[in-house]
Design an enzyme around this catalytic site. Structure first.
Site, PDB file in Angstrom:
ATOM      1  CG  ASP A  65      -1.846   1.155   1.274  1.00  0.00           C
ATOM      2  OD1 ASP A  65      -1.939   1.899   0.266  1.00  0.00           O
ATOM      3  OD2 ASP A  65      -2.502   1.343   2.303  1.00  0.00           O
ATOM      4  CG  ASP A  91      -3.324   4.601  -1.027  1.00  0.00           C
ATOM      5  OD1 ASP A  91      -3.044   4.451  -2.232  1.00  0.00           O
ATOM      6  OD2 ASP A  91      -4.324   4.109  -0.495  1.00  0.00           O
TER       7      ASP A  91
END
EC number: 3.1.3.48
Length: 88
Positions: A30, A32
């Site tokens: 991840d 992000d």
């Protein structure tokens, strides 16, 4: 010891499965927050907000971007994903 706080004394750590058991693992990365920070460096938003040198911040952003792409290409099969047409 300090490292075992909150663990019961009878709890044992599980060892990794034996590689001969043909266990498949899926790792989800991840990025992000990393991409948000990178974008703020590349656009100069970070430098503006925190009164830093915009050119230095943008240069750092470009170096980080290069490191991420090299890492993804070398270890996370990034080039193979470019040919994948799945939406998710």
């Amino acid at each position: 010891s300090k490292n075992n706080r909150g663990r019961s004394k009878t709890q044992q750590q599980q060892a990794s499965p034996d590689p001969d058991n043909q266990v498949e693992r899926i790792f989800v990365w991840d990025l992000d927050e990393t991409i948000i920070i990178l974008h703020s460096l590349l656009t100069g938003t970070y430098a503006q907000r925190y009164q830093k040198d915009a050119q230095t911040a943008m240069s750092l952003g470009l170096r980080i971007e290069e490191i991420i792409f090299n890492l993804a290409d070398a270890h996370l099969f990034f080039n193979d994903l470019e040919e994948c047409d799945q939406v998710h």
